[in-house]
Scaffold this active site. Structure first.
Site, PDB file in Angstrom:
ATOM      1  N   MET A  30       0.849  -1.206   0.000  1.00  0.00           N
ATOM      2  CA  MET A  30       0.000   0.000   0.000  1.00  0.00           C
ATOM      3  C   MET A  30       0.877   1.246   0.000  1.00  0.00           C
ATOM      4  O   MET A  30       0.384   2.354   0.247  1.00  0.00           O
ATOM      5  CB  MET A  30      -0.933   0.002   1.204  1.00  0.00           C
ATOM      6  CG  MET A  30      -1.903  -1.179   1.183  1.00  0.00           C
ATOM      7  SD  MET A  30      -3.385  -0.910   2.149  1.00  0.00           S
ATOM      8  CE  MET A  30      -2.707  -0.677   3.769  1.00  0.00           C
ATOM      9  N   HIS A  34       9.006   1.408   3.431  1.00  0.00           N
ATOM     10  CA  HIS A  34      10.072   1.386   4.433  1.00  0.00           C
ATOM     11  C   HIS A  34      10.912   0.133   4.179  1.00  0.00           C
ATOM     12  O   HIS A  34      10.624  -0.633   3.234  1.00  0.00           O
ATOM     13  CB  HIS A  34       9.486   1.440   5.845  1.00  0.00           C
ATOM     14  CG  HIS A  34       8.407   0.420   6.096  1.00  0.00           C
ATOM     15  ND1 HIS A  34       8.659  -0.939   6.111  1.00  0.00           N
ATOM     16  CD2 HIS A  34       7.070   0.549   6.313  1.00  0.00           C
ATOM     17  CE1 HIS A  34       7.533  -1.588   6.359  1.00  0.00           C
ATOM     18  NE2 HIS A  34       6.556  -0.714   6.466  1.00  0.00           N
ATOM     19  N   HIS A  37       9.182  -3.278   3.454  1.00  0.00           N
ATOM     20  CA  HIS A  37       8.758  -3.494   2.058  1.00  0.00           C
ATOM     21  C   HIS A  37       9.964  -3.847   1.185  1.00  0.00           C
ATOM     22  O   HIS A  37       9.892  -4.727   0.336  1.00  0.00           O
ATOM     23  CB  HIS A  37       8.124  -2.213   1.487  1.00  0.00           C
ATOM     24  CG  HIS A  37       6.874  -1.765   2.175  1.00  0.00           C
ATOM     25  ND1 HIS A  37       6.800  -0.588   2.880  1.00  0.00           N
ATOM     26  CD2 HIS A  37       5.644  -2.313   2.257  1.00  0.00           C
ATOM     27  CE1 HIS A  37       5.574  -0.421   3.356  1.00  0.00           C
ATOM     28  NE2 HIS A  37       4.850  -1.463   2.997  1.00  0.00           N
ATOM     29  N   SER A 186       6.430  -0.204  10.168  1.00  0.00           N
ATOM     30  CA  SER A 186       5.074  -0.114   9.635  1.00  0.00           C
ATOM     31  C   SER A 186       4.851   1.298   9.112  1.00  0.00           C
ATOM     32  O   SER A 186       5.344   2.266   9.703  1.00  0.00           O
ATOM     33  CB  SER A 186       4.069  -0.398  10.759  1.00  0.00           C
ATOM     34  OG  SER A 186       2.779   0.028  10.375  1.00  0.00           O
TER      35      SER A 186
HETATM   36  P1  AMP Z   1       1.513  -2.751   3.512  1.00  0.00           P
HETATM   37  O1  AMP Z   1       2.040  -1.711   2.602  1.00  0.00           O
HETATM   38  O2  AMP Z   1       1.530  -2.349   4.957  1.00  0.00           O
HETATM   39  O3  AMP Z   1       0.215  -3.337   3.048  1.00  0.00           O
HETATM   40  O4  AMP Z   1       2.556  -3.937   3.446  1.00  0.00           O
HETATM   41  C1  AMP Z   1       2.905  -4.524   2.214  1.00  0.00           C
HETATM   42  C2  AMP Z   1       3.685  -5.782   2.477  1.00  0.00           C
HETATM   43  O5  AMP Z   1       4.858  -5.452   3.227  1.00  0.00           O
HETATM   44  C3  AMP Z   1       2.892  -6.811   3.307  1.00  0.00           C
HETATM   45  O6  AMP Z   1       3.160  -8.107   2.812  1.00  0.00           O
HETATM   46  C4  AMP Z   1       3.456  -6.611   4.674  1.00  0.00           C
HETATM   47  O7  AMP Z   1       3.375  -7.761   5.497  1.00  0.00           O
HETATM   48  C5  AMP Z   1       4.918  -6.286   4.373  1.00  0.00           C
HETATM   49  N1  AMP Z   1       5.528  -5.597   5.505  1.00  0.00           N
HETATM   50  C6  AMP Z   1       5.043  -4.510   6.158  1.00  0.00           C
HETATM   51  N2  AMP Z   1       5.842  -4.200   7.204  1.00  0.00           N
HETATM   52  C7  AMP Z   1       6.828  -5.124   7.220  1.00  0.00           C
HETATM   53  C8  AMP Z   1       7.946  -5.360   8.070  1.00  0.00           C
HETATM   54  N3  AMP Z   1       8.200  -4.588   9.113  1.00  0.00           N
HETATM   55  N4  AMP Z   1       8.765  -6.406   7.786  1.00  0.00           N
HETATM   56  C9  AMP Z   1       8.498  -7.211   6.721  1.00  0.00           C
HETATM   57  N5  AMP Z   1       7.455  -7.046   5.888  1.00  0.00           N
HETATM   58  C10 AMP Z   1       6.627  -6.029   6.129  1.00  0.00           C
END
Ligand code: AMP
Length: 284
Positions: A30, A34, A37, A186
């Protein structure tokens, strides 16, 4: 790096890569990238010839009182970071490109496992996730897709969906990236004030206390949960959404840790809801 805005462009790009015999790795996000990702990109680059990242803040997975409107967005910065990390193509569709009709009539729902943990406090959330991930898989048609263990339940739900629906995609789970003080990275950490950022360490610290007690011989889930609850209650801004100790595959609660077990929690720090987890191998 190719920047792609439409489903049609994405399909054309995919066709070209396939014709060159390339193996495609896919990292759905999304945005507001960071290092967490970027660790998914790194894993995808190791195992594929070409890597696609999507950035799409999916309205379908947000509840009516959640942060869809305020979710942090910075496409320019994200594009730069993705390119630096070696992403080959980035797919950035608008909402009306992904959802011609919104809300659409067809959704994908994984029962049971989606209703536990985060699913209990965010009804409909995982249907939003599995629906958009199915659409993205159909559009990008990757060989493998990379998800973070940070969202432990999400990975389990997607693995279940892929198995149940015979989707031709390998789902890979990548370990949690943490800040040096242990806070799981996050995009939502940006919501935290300085004081809240400090208090947010209680999630990881509660997990570490649980691990430590388990390693010293405590296998009883209720007692382990109590240890975590008392750690989190020390923080004035923290309110517990859930703390669960559950089977690592089915996410059904367990009384005692004897086999692979997930310890998962969601805690609100002020108005920001954070999640974290840890897997314990478990020995009889
Ligand atoms: P998001 O943008 O928050 O939807 O996350 C996109 C992808 O990145 C998802 O598969 C999350 O699980 C992964 N992700 C987010 N934060 C972390 C983290 N701290 N370590 C590893 N993967 C992450």
């Amino acid at each position: 790096m190719k920047i792609i805005y439409t489903v049609e462009q994405m399909r054309l790009w995919h066709k070209g890569e396939r014709q060159k015999g390339k193996k495609i790795g896919f990292v759905p996000t999304m945005g507001y990238l960071h290092e967490g990702h970027l660790s998914l990109v790194e894993a995808a680059k190791c195992e594929n010839d070409t890597v696609v990242m999507s950035i799409f803040v999916n309205p379908l997975q947000f509840g009516p009182n959640e942060d869809y409107k305020t979710y942090p967005r910075d496409i320019e910065r994200d594009t730069h970071l993705a390119e630096k990390a070696g992403v080959d193509a980035i797919f950035i569709p608008e909402v009306n490109e992904m959802y011609t009709y919104y809300p659409q009539l067809t959704t994908v729902e994984v029962k049971d496992i989606s209703e536990r943990l985060c699913g209990a406090s965010r009804p409909g959330h995982f249907t939003g996730v599995t629906t958009v991930v199915t659409k993205l898989f159909n559009i990008v048609q990757p060989d493998a897709a990379y998800f973070g263990q940070k969202d432990y339940q999400q990975v389990q739900v997607i693995k279940q969906m892929v198995a149940d629906l015979n989707m031709p995609v390998r789902v890979i789970s990548v370990p949690i990236k943490r800040e040096t003080d242990g806070l799981a990275m996050s995009s939502r950490n940006t919501y935290l004030s300085e004081k809240e950022r400090q208090e947010a360490l209680c999630l990881n610290e509660a997990l570490l206390l649980c691990k430590d007690s388990y390693e010293k011989g405590e296998k009883n889930a209720e007692i382990l949960k109590e240890i975590m609850v008392s750690r989190i209650r020390k923080e004035p801004s923290a309110s517990i959404d859930y703390i669960e100790i559950c089977d690592a595959d089915t996410l059904k609660p367990v009384d005692k840790i004897t086999k692979p077990t997930a310890v998962a929690l969601a805690v609100k720090i002020g108005r920001t809801r954070l999640i974290d987890n840890m897997v314990i191998r478990g020995e009889k």
